[in-house]
Design a protein around this motif. Structure first.
Motif, PDB file in Angstrom:
ATOM      1  N   THR A   1     -16.602  16.691  -8.535  1.00 33.18           N
ATOM      2  CA  THR A   1     -15.194  17.031  -8.778  1.00 33.18           C
ATOM      3  C   THR A   1     -14.245  16.175  -7.947  1.00 33.18           C
ATOM      4  O   THR A   1     -13.127  15.897  -8.375  1.00 33.18           O
TER       5      THR A   1
ATOM      6  N   GLN B   1     -14.644  12.442  -9.389  1.00 38.91           N
ATOM      7  CA  GLN B   1     -14.593  12.420 -10.859  1.00 38.91           C
ATOM      8  C   GLN B   1     -15.581  11.393 -11.419  1.00 38.91           C
ATOM      9  O   GLN B   1     -15.377  10.843 -12.498  1.00 38.91           O
TER      10      GLN B   1
ATOM     11  N   GLN C   1     -11.867  19.909 -11.820  1.00 38.62           N
ATOM     12  CA  GLN C   1     -11.084  19.306 -10.743  1.00 38.62           C
ATOM     13  C   GLN C   1     -11.326  20.023  -9.421  1.00 38.62           C
ATOM     14  O   GLN C   1     -11.132  19.447  -8.357  1.00 38.62           O
TER      15      GLN C   1
END
Length: 370
Positions: free
Chosen positions: A23, A26, A117
Motif C-alpha cells: 500500500t 503502490q 491506499q
C-alpha cells in the motif's frame, strides 16, 4: 485471516519469493528480501457499457489474469475469490472457520479497481480515532485498545449513469397568518385577547424536471450491511485504475452476488429518492401533498469495479461487533457498544431542560389579577 501460499503467482526476480501488493509504494514488494517491482498501471477513465448491450465479450469479463477459486462459508453463505494455490482458514465476512473451496463456475471480472491506499495499521488508527468521537460509549471501551480481527477485501461494485426526465403534479400549501380575537377565563372572569393564527392555502401545481446521474454507486455484495457500505461510499472514482491481477496479490476479493439487473433496480431507487427531494425543492411552498412523479430513464450505462475495504469484527463483553474502513479514504462505519448509564443520564437531562422550558412558558401565560 491467515493465508498460506502454495504456488507463487508473482515470484521475486532476486530471491524467487512471493511478491504482494504494497500500500505504501503502490508496487509489488517481496515478502522476503523487500525488493519492489513496478506495476505497469494505466489510469484512465473506465469504459461505460450500454445497459441494454448483449454483445459483450463474456470470456474477457471472466478472465481475471490468474486462475481463481471460490471459497464458500458454511456459516454465513459468503463467497470470496482467491487465486489457485492459496488457502484460507476462515471466512473474511464472519470469521467462521467453516470454509470450503469450490470450483469456480465463472465469476465476472471487474474492469477497474482502486488499489488499497491504507495499510492495516492505518485502518486500525482510523478506527481508534473514529471511536473517540462517538457518544455514549462505555469509558473502558473508549480508553482501551480494541483487539480486532481485520481483513482486507476488495468489494465488487456497479456504477450506473443515466439521464432522467420527470413530470410531476402536486398540491402545494402556503402558510398565511391572521389575527383573531378569542376569550378565556382568568380567575373566574371572561377575558378577551388577540392571537396570531396560522392557516394553509392550497393550490395545484405541475411541471417537469430533468437530471443527469453520474456514477450511482451500488455494492454488488450480498453479505455486508448495506447501511455500513453506504457510509463508506466516499470513494474517489477518479483514481480508478485498469484492472491488473498484481493489485490482488496478497488480497481477497468478494464474488459478485448482485446481478447487473438487480443493481440497476437499486440505482433507480437511489435516483428516485434524489429526484423526489429535488422536485420538492423546485415546487417550494411550506407543505406538499399528493405528489405524483413519473420518470423516464435513458442513455443508461454501467461499469463494474473493485473497491478496497478493511473489514473487522471484535468482541466486547462477549458480544460481537463489526466495523469497516474505506481502504482509500479511511472513512469508518460500524457498530459499537453503548453505555446504558450515559444514555439514561442524557435522557434525564433532556427531560429536565424540557420541563424547565415548559414551566417558563406556563408562567408567562398566567395573567396577573387586577
Amino acid at each position: 485471516m491467515s493465508t498460506q501460499s502454495t504456488a507463487i503467482r508473482f515470484p521475486c526476480a532476486g530471491c524467487a519469493g512471493p511478491m504482494v501488493f504494497d500500500t505504501e509504494s503502490q508496487n509489488l514488494k517481496c515478502q522476503y528480501c523487500g525488493s519492489e517491482q513496478t506495476i505497469d498501471s494505466i489510469q484512465e477513465q473506465p469504459k461505460e457499457h450500454p445497459f441494454d448491450s448483449e454483445n459483450e465479450d463474456i470470456n474477457e469479463l471472466h478472465n481475471w489474469g490468474t486462475e481463481q477459486q471460490v471459497i464458500h462459508c458454511e456459516s454465513c453463505g459468503g463467497e470470496t475469490l482467491i487465486p489457485i494455490g492459496q488457502t484460507t482458514s476462515q471466512c473474511v465476512f464472519c470469521g467462521s472457520p467453516k470454509v470450503l473451496a469450490q470450483d469456480n463456475t465463472g465469476s465476472i471480472r471487474p474492469e477497474s479497481i482502486i488499489p488499497f491506499q491504507l495499510s492495516r495499521d492505518d485502518a486500525l488508527a482510523s478506527f481508534a480515532a473514529w471511536k473517540r468521537k462517538k457518544w455514549f460509549l462505555p469509558n473502558l471501551f473508549k480508553q482501551q485498545n480494541v483487539s480486532s480481527q481485520l481483513n482486507s477485501i476488495y468489494i465488487p461494485y456497479w456504477t450506473y449513469d443515466t439521464d432522467t426526465y420527470s413530470v410531476y403534479s402536486a398540491e402545494v400549501g402556503i402558510y398565511h397568518y391572521r389575527t383573531v380575537t378569542r376569550t378565556r377565563m382568568v380567575n373566574g372572569k371572561s377575558e378577551t385577547y388577540t392571537t396570531t393564527e396560522r392557516y394553509t392555502v392550497w393550490h395545484s401545481t405541475h411541471g417537469d424536471y430533468d437530471k443527469w446521474f453520474d456514477d450511482i454507486l451500488i455494492p454488488a455484495s450480498g453479505h455486508y450491511d448495506k447501511n455500513l457500505l453506504h457510509k463508506l461510499g466516499d470513494f474517489n472514482l477518479s483514481a480508478l485504475h485498469n484492472y491488473k491481477p498484481e493489485y490482488l496479490s496478497g488480497y481477497i476479493s468478494e464474488r459478485y452476488s448482485i446481478s447487473r439487473e438487480q443493481g440497476w433496480k437499486e440505482a433507480q431507487s437511489v435516483a428516485d429518492e434524489q429526484l423526489e427531494s429535488a422536485i420538492k425543492a423546485q415546487i417550494g411552498g411550506d407543505e406538499i401533498r399528493r405528489l405524483n412523479i413519473r420518470t423516464s430513464y435513458s442513455d443508461i450505462t454501467f461499469k463494474h469495479l473493485l473497491l478496497p475495504v478493511w473489514n473487522a469484527n471484535y468482541t466486547y463483553k462477549s458480544r460481537p461487533y463489526y466495523y469497516m474502513v474505506n481502504g482509500q479514504t479511511g472513512t469508518v462505519s460500524g457498530h459499537v457498544p453503548r453505555s446504558a448509564f450515559k444514555i439514561t443520564m442524557f435522557v434525564l437531562l433532556c427531560l429536565g431542560i424540557a420541563g424547565v422550558i415548559l414551566l417558563f412558558i406556563m408562567n408567562q401565560q398566567v395573567s396577573i389579577p387586577e
